[in-house]
Design a protein around this motif. Structure first.
Motif, PDB file in Angstrom:
ATOM      1  N   SER A  69     100.225  28.155-115.536  1.00 13.08           N
ATOM      2  CA  SER A  69      98.923  28.806-115.794  1.00 13.08           C
ATOM      3  C   SER A  69      97.887  28.260-114.820  1.00 13.08           C
ATOM      4  O   SER A  69      98.116  27.227-114.186  1.00 13.08           O
ATOM      5  N   ALA A  70      96.741  28.877-114.807  1.00  8.78           N
ATOM      6  CA  ALA A  70      95.620  28.361-114.011  1.00  8.78           C
ATOM      7  C   ALA A  70      95.142  27.041-114.612  1.00  8.78           C
ATOM      8  O   ALA A  70      95.318  26.802-115.813  1.00  8.78           O
ATOM      9  N   THR A  83      90.178  30.337-115.394  1.00 11.04           N
ATOM     10  CA  THR A  83      90.126  31.781-115.663  1.00 11.04           C
ATOM     11  C   THR A  83      88.787  32.142-116.325  1.00 11.04           C
ATOM     12  O   THR A  83      88.173  33.158-115.988  1.00 11.04           O
ATOM     13  N   GLU A 104      95.944  31.229-110.837  1.00 10.72           N
ATOM     14  CA  GLU A 104      97.353  30.815-110.811  1.00 10.72           C
ATOM     15  C   GLU A 104      97.851  30.617-109.380  1.00 10.72           C
ATOM     16  O   GLU A 104      98.836  29.922-109.167  1.00 10.72           O
ATOM     17  N   PHE A 137     101.079  34.922-115.665  1.00 10.07           N
ATOM     18  CA  PHE A 137      99.946  35.782-116.044  1.00 10.07           C
ATOM     19  C   PHE A 137      99.785  37.020-115.173  1.00 10.07           C
ATOM     20  O   PHE A 137      98.909  37.823-115.411  1.00 10.07           O
ATOM     21  N   ARG A 170      94.980  37.629-121.861  1.00  8.16           N
ATOM     22  CA  ARG A 170      94.656  36.198-121.878  1.00  8.16           C
ATOM     23  C   ARG A 170      95.786  35.404-122.536  1.00  8.16           C
ATOM     24  O   ARG A 170      96.371  35.850-123.509  1.00  8.16           O
ATOM     25  N   GLY A 171      96.057  34.265-121.960  1.00  9.58           N
ATOM     26  CA  GLY A 171      97.180  33.445-122.439  1.00  9.58           C
ATOM     27  C   GLY A 171      98.523  33.979-121.969  1.00  9.58           C
ATOM     28  O   GLY A 171      99.583  33.546-122.427  1.00  9.58           O
ATOM     29  N   GLY A 172      98.490  34.911-121.014  1.00  7.66           N
ATOM     30  CA  GLY A 172      99.671  35.682-120.631  1.00  7.66           C
ATOM     31  C   GLY A 172     100.757  34.943-119.868  1.00  7.66           C
ATOM     32  O   GLY A 172     101.845  35.495-119.657  1.00  7.66           O
ATOM     33  N   SER A 173     100.527  33.708-119.473  1.00  8.03           N
ATOM     34  CA  SER A 173     101.621  32.959-118.822  1.00  8.03           C
ATOM     35  C   SER A 173     102.765  32.723-119.801  1.00  8.03           C
ATOM     36  O   SER A 173     103.919  32.569-119.373  1.00  8.03           O
ATOM     37  N   ASP A 174     102.455  32.685-121.091  1.00 11.25           N
ATOM     38  CA  ASP A 174     103.531  32.567-122.091  1.00 11.25           C
ATOM     39  C   ASP A 174     104.464  33.768-121.977  1.00 11.25           C
ATOM     40  O   ASP A 174     105.688  33.631-122.021  1.00 11.25           O
TER      41      ASP A 174
HETATM   42  N1  ASP Z   1      95.123  31.681-117.014  1.00 10.30           N
HETATM   43  C1  ASP Z   1      95.313  32.733-117.978  1.00 10.30           C
HETATM   44  C2  ASP Z   1      94.299  32.603-119.111  1.00 10.30           C
HETATM   45  O1  ASP Z   1      93.503  31.691-119.134  1.00 10.30           O
HETATM   46  C3  ASP Z   1      96.718  32.804-118.494  1.00 10.30           C
HETATM   47  C4  ASP Z   1      97.188  31.620-119.296  1.00 10.30           C
HETATM   48  O2  ASP Z   1      96.520  30.591-119.386  1.00 10.30           O
HETATM   49  O3  ASP Z   1      98.279  31.712-119.870  1.00 10.30           O
HETATM   50  O4  ASP Z   1      94.259  33.448-119.971  1.00 10.30           O
END
Ligand code: ASP
Ligand code: ADP
Ligand code: MG
Length: 404
Positions: free
Chosen positions: A41-42, A47, A74, A136, A150-154
């Protein structure tokens, strides 16, 4: 030899020191003879900073440009991490989504992954290299950069586990695993050893930030076990697995909350077939998500009140749409409330434990917490309360359902 995908979240790569620590974890797993694909992730906060900048340019910043902008966080972390691994004497290389490519649909800002090309990276890891993939992000058929929500690296990690047929999907984060509730709000939160996809999906959708809901949904569909664990300790973490492998000892597994909810009540609508459809159709067409819905009918059965909840950011638009639609809906008045929170108890053990509902309501009543709306499913009960009561509500429910 095993093939692993290791995903490191923003908090795990938040500083240069932390990136070096992550590089050492990767070195250890690599030296055990594993093929390694890393998703990153970043750096934490990056982000959000980019979102803020786009908002300063325009409140309606173009969604395609927004994806291009947000994906840049990222690019920084993947190249820094790859550089740190190279510095430890291990072959490594970073890839951005478009270079692989990770093909997505063009649903900008929350795209779905369609396909990932695997040959180049498979060749690289089978020759001892560590592949570091920017999470992401992807690329659409129209050749535009996309992001996965958001949170898309999962979600990137789960999709990579699927397309590369890895032996494990490990999500490294800043907490020990999935806990009974957010440790930031209750220091009595305890680590859960095993949780089912269904429970985790409810927890994530109801606000537990530790996993992105779409990632959990994908892992459930493709039956990909997930291991959530800490970057900063060696402890065993949490396994997200199928329901059949879990023996539920308690009615409630975890407690989640979400902020920034608003409630709208349309009072005195004529009670006839089609009214609810007339109310919700224009709202849905404007991509506003309706959450809880309550309807009650007046004693004479002629009118009804329709109450529903939405995200606070959608409140103004929703009120405008109802006002515009006044001729068609024919109501008496509209009231609204914001700064509301949804607090939820989640557990597949509920199915076999009668009395959970009244126990929850009694515990909240004893703390003088007023419930503004309720919604339930087989494995969760959610209540709407004032936002300033979140911590009090979470703490009392955590204790009541023996999670302390
Ligand atoms: N950098 C992105 C976010 O902050 C993806 C992630 O953190 O998974 O939403
Ligand atoms: P990452 O940067 O690794 O993606 P996130 O910040 O997205 O990490 O998610 C981890 C955070 O989720 C934790 O720091 C914690 O505050 C929060 N959280 C909320 N609910 C839970 C829960 N039930 N279990 C664990 N963490 C939770
Ligand atoms: Mg996250």
């Amino acid at each position: 030899m095993k093939r692993l995908v290791l995903k490191f979240g923003g908090t795990s790569v938040g500083t240069v020191e932390k990136i070096k620590k992550v590089a050492n974890i990767i070195k250890k797993r690599h030296s055990e003879g594993n093929e390694i694909i890393v998703v990153v992730s970043a750096m934490s906060g990056a982000t959000n900073e980019l979102v803020k900048k786009s908002n300063l340019i325009s409140k309606n910043f173009d969604e395609k440009e927004l994806d291009s902008l947000l994906s840049s966080g990222e690019q920084v972390s993947s190249s820094l991490l790859s550089g740190a691994i190279l510095d430890l004497g291990i072959k490594a290389r970073s890839w951005l989504g478009w270079q692989i490519p990770i093909l997505t649909n063009d649903n900008h800002n929350s795209s779905q992954i369609i396909k990932i090309k695997t040959d180049e990276i498979l060749g690289f890891i089978s020759n001892g290299g560590v592949a570091v993939i920017a999470g992401f992000q992807g690329i659409s058929m129209e050749n535009r950069i996309t992001t996965l929500g958001r949170g898309g690296s999962d979600l990137s990690a789960v999709a990579i586990a699927k397309f590369f047929q890895t032996d494990s999907c490990e999500i490294y984060t800043d907490v020990e695993g999935v806990l009974t509730t957010d440790p930031a709000i209750n220091d009595k939160a305890k680590k859960i050893d095993k949780i089912s996809y269904e429970e985790m999906l409810e927890m994530a959708s109801l606000g537990a930030k530790v996993m992105q809901p779409s990632a959990v949904q994908s892992s459930m569909i493709d039956n990909i076990p997930i291991h959530v664990r800490s970057t900063f300790s060696e402890k065993s973490g949490t396994k997200i697995i199928s329901e059949s492998e879990i023996d539920h000892k308690k009615a409630v597994t975890g407690i989640a909350y979400s902020k920034n909810n608003a409630k709208v009540s349309i009072v005195g609508v004529v009670d006839k077939p089609g009214v609810a459809a007339d109310v919700f159709e224009p709202i849905g067409k404007n991509n506003i998500n309706i959450d809880m819905v309550i309807q009650n009918t007046s004693l004479d059965g002629k009118t009804a009140n329709i109450t529903f909840t939405i995200k606070e950011e959608d409140l103004k638009k929703t009120l405008d749409l109802i006002e515009k639609n006044k001729q068609k809906i024919n109501y008496n008045k509209v009231t609204h409330d914001d700064k509301l929170a949804k607090v939820s108890i989640i557990g597949a053990g509920m199915i076999a434990s009668p009395g959970v509902t009244h126990k929850m309501f009694r515990a909240l009543a004893d703390e003088k917490i007023n419930i503004l709306a309720i919604s339930t499913s087989e494995i969760k009960i959610s209540v709407l309360v004032r936002e300033d009561l979140i911590q009090k509500a979470v703490k009392v429910l955590h204790k009541t359902f023996e999670l302390n």
